[in-house]
Enzyme design. Structure first.
Site, PDB file in Angstrom:
ATOM      1  N   PRO A 262       0.596  -1.243  -0.029  1.00 37.40           N
ATOM      2  CA  PRO A 262       0.192   0.147   0.071  1.00 37.40           C
ATOM      3  C   PRO A 262       1.013   1.262  -0.015  1.00 37.40           C
ATOM      4  O   PRO A 262       1.312   1.788   1.124  1.00 37.40           O
ATOM      5  CB  PRO A 262      -0.819  -0.202   1.030  1.00 37.40           C
ATOM      6  CG  PRO A 262      -0.138  -1.061   2.179  1.00 37.40           C
ATOM      7  CD  PRO A 262       1.012  -1.738   1.297  1.00 37.40           C
ATOM      8  N   ASP A 435       6.286   2.565   1.530  1.00 38.93           N
ATOM      9  CA  ASP A 435       5.161   1.567   2.142  1.00 38.93           C
ATOM     10  C   ASP A 435       4.873   2.107   3.160  1.00 38.93           C
ATOM     11  O   ASP A 435       5.176   2.373   4.300  1.00 38.93           O
ATOM     12  CB  ASP A 435       5.941   0.162   2.254  1.00 38.93           C
ATOM     13  CG  ASP A 435       5.041  -0.784   2.678  1.00 38.93           C
ATOM     14  OD1 ASP A 435       4.012  -0.686   3.010  1.00 38.93           O
ATOM     15  OD2 ASP A 435       5.446  -2.142   2.531  1.00 38.93           O
ATOM     16  N   HIS A 436       3.399   2.409   3.089  1.00 37.27           N
ATOM     17  CA  HIS A 436       2.651   3.171   4.325  1.00 37.27           C
ATOM     18  C   HIS A 436       2.365   2.038   5.403  1.00 37.27           C
ATOM     19  O   HIS A 436       2.111   2.562   6.465  1.00 37.27           O
ATOM     20  CB  HIS A 436       1.143   3.619   3.570  1.00 37.27           C
ATOM     21  CG  HIS A 436       0.871   4.842   4.023  1.00 37.27           C
ATOM     22  ND1 HIS A 436       0.915   5.293   5.485  1.00 37.27           N
ATOM     23  CD2 HIS A 436       0.266   5.776   3.560  1.00 37.27           C
ATOM     24  CE1 HIS A 436       0.468   6.326   5.880  1.00 37.27           C
ATOM     25  NE2 HIS A 436      -0.112   6.938   4.593  1.00 37.27           N
ATOM     26  N   ARG A 437       2.818   0.897   5.295  1.00 35.20           N
ATOM     27  CA  ARG A 437       2.710  -0.124   6.403  1.00 35.20           C
ATOM     28  C   ARG A 437       3.755   0.163   7.471  1.00 35.20           C
ATOM     29  O   ARG A 437       3.793   0.040   8.555  1.00 35.20           O
ATOM     30  CB  ARG A 437       2.688  -1.249   5.955  1.00 35.20           C
ATOM     31  CG  ARG A 437       1.561  -2.042   5.292  1.00 35.20           C
ATOM     32  CD  ARG A 437       1.772  -3.662   4.476  1.00 35.20           C
ATOM     33  NE  ARG A 437       3.000  -3.547   3.612  1.00 35.20           N
ATOM     34  CZ  ARG A 437       3.336  -4.616   3.147  1.00 35.20           C
ATOM     35  NH1 ARG A 437       2.584  -5.900   3.227  1.00 35.20           N
ATOM     36  NH2 ARG A 437       4.306  -4.646   2.105  1.00 35.20           N
TER      37      ARG A 437
END
Length: 465
Positions: A262, A435-437
């Protein structure tokens, strides 16, 4: 093509080995040897393209090359034959050749034997090393296809032999020169109409077929252009080209990145005027200044010291963030083979001069297609200077398993407001995809601000570059 062998010679078949990392095939780029060449053990015999790079393929056997399997552009599976070598000094081994009386004759073997007979027979125009008389036969031999007429004297009853098998029947080409001419012109001897004695194909037959092939090719191109041949949505299909192993590997990596990560993007325009001017003064007397990419890479590495999460990885389960004690820096490189990302291991420990030298070497090796596979893996952060391609920005795709990639656009002169006045400055756009995680936008923006600060005020990094 093959050369004559005797029963006292041992034939070795070299099969494509596993080239590492579970690769199952390789594309043939070029042959480095030809039939009839004498080779030694470990001599490179071909260049093949894997999903990682172009590598030379060494032969485990020494001797005379009697057969090459495949043409340039073919895909060879692991375990498939690559070439055959005859060692005149060694006796046949049970694994190499079978006794003639135990061999089962196949159409392909018949054709190979026919060609051997043609080469021995000659036609007055022979290649160097080929005689015009056949050696005395020794022992039992398989019947030669050249000894029987290629075409029956009268129509034969229909048989259930597949069409492809009938098309691959042995043909009579008495002169090796004629066969080589056909090969050089890209012609299949099975498709050439023979007019010579006993159904043999002559030089004139080959040249006539070349003319007809050129006319047919032009007609086929016209049919495609006018949409009368294969069409898709009303447009003629010009060609279908199978993706190379490299393109398929890139496709798989980028598809996985898009489907699993994401990602989010932050970007900023940065004033690189001071860095641009300072770089010109960094060249030693009689030397050259470090590249812009080397300077930007050093600033990125300094910023990653403060924002190390962007040089980390996620575990396969996605439940752990794996941090490292440094950075393996991937550098995106555009080559004739496609996108490659060679890696500078432990790049954080390199100075600007060392980075500059390493980057120039990486670029030259990548563009030459000789990058070893081990240098294309292991990155923890990727830098993509696409400004060299003449573009200002890009929505880059993260190089899995990295969690971030920084893109840099071209540095060009633009109007810029400085202390209330509009002046000409050198501006570049930085684009960070992450990576938004592993982090939020604030963390990513902090990293980008740090890189911007170093570019706009390069002397603040004095002593650390």
């Amino acid at each position: 093509m093959s050369t004559p062998t005797t029963s006292a010679q041992a034939t070795h078949v070299f099969r494509l080995p596993d080239l590492g990392e579970g690769l199952t095939e390789a594309g043939l780029v070029q042959w480095l040897v030809a039939v009839g060449d004498t080779i030694v053990t470990d001599q490179p015999i071909a260049e093949v393209e894997t999903a990682k790079s172009v590598v030379e393929l060494p032969s485990p056997f020494a001797g005379v090359v009697t057969a090459l399997h495949g043409t340039v552009g073919d895909t060879i599976d692991v375990g498939a034959p690559v070439l055959e070598v005859v060692d005149p000094t060694a006796a046949p081994h049970a694994d190499d050749v079978s006794a003639p009386e135990e061999q089962e004759t196949t159409p392909t073997e018949i054709e190979h034997e026919a060609y051997r007979e043609e080469e021995r027979a000659g036609s007055g125009n022979v290649l160097i090393g080929y005689g015009t008389t056949a050696p005395a036969a020794k022992g039992r031999r398989r019947p030669s296809a050249a000894a029987t007429p290629t075409l029956p004297a009268s129509p034969a009853p229909e048989r259930t032999t597949p069409e492809s098998a009938r098309d691959r029947r042995p043909v009579a080409v008495r002169s090796p020169l004629v066969r080589r001419l056909a090969r050089d012109l890209g012609l299949d001897v099975h498709a050439i109409t023979a007019t010579g004695p006993d159904g043999a194909i002559t030089r004139a037959d080959v040249l006539q077929a070349a003319v007809e092939n050129a006319v047919d090719g032009a007609a086929a191109h016209h049919r495609v252009a006018t949409g009368s041949d294969e069409t898709v949505d009303g447009l003629g299909v010009v060609s279908r080209e199978r993706m190379s192993p490299l393109r398929r590997a890139v496709s798989a990596t980028l598809t996985r990145s898009r489907s699993e990560i994401p990602e989010a993007t932050v970007w900023v325009d940065v004033d690189a005027t001071e860095l641009w001017d300072l770089r010109a003064r960094m060249a030693p007397e009689g030397g050259r200044a470090p590249s812009v990419t080397a300077l930007l890479a050093r600033f990125v590495l300094l910023a990653l010291e403060d924002f190390p999460v962007l040089a980390s990885r996620l575990s396969e389960s996605g439940e752990e963030v794996i941090s490292f004690d440094g950075v393996n820096l991937g550098i995106a490189a555009d080559t004739e083979r496609g996108l490659l990302v060679p890696v500078l291991p432990r790049a954080h420990a390199l100075t600007v001069d060392q980075l500059d030298t390493a980057l120039r070497e990486l670029a030259a090796t990548a563009r030459a297609g000789s990058m070893p596979p081990e240098r294309l893996r292991g990155s923890t952060f990727t830098l993509n200077n696409y400004g060299g391609l003449g573009v200002d920005g890009s929505a880059a795709i993260i190089n899995h398993p990295d969690v971030a990639i920084l893109g840099i656009g071209r540095i060009i002169e633009r109007p810029w407001v400085v202390e209330g006045a509009i002046v000409v400055r050198r501006i570049a756009q930085l684009s960070l995809v992450f990576d938004h995680r592993v982090c939020d936008g604030g963390y990513a923006a902090g990293f980008l601000r740090r890189v911007t600060e170093l570019i706009e005020h390069p002397l603040r990094a004095y002593g650390r570059i």
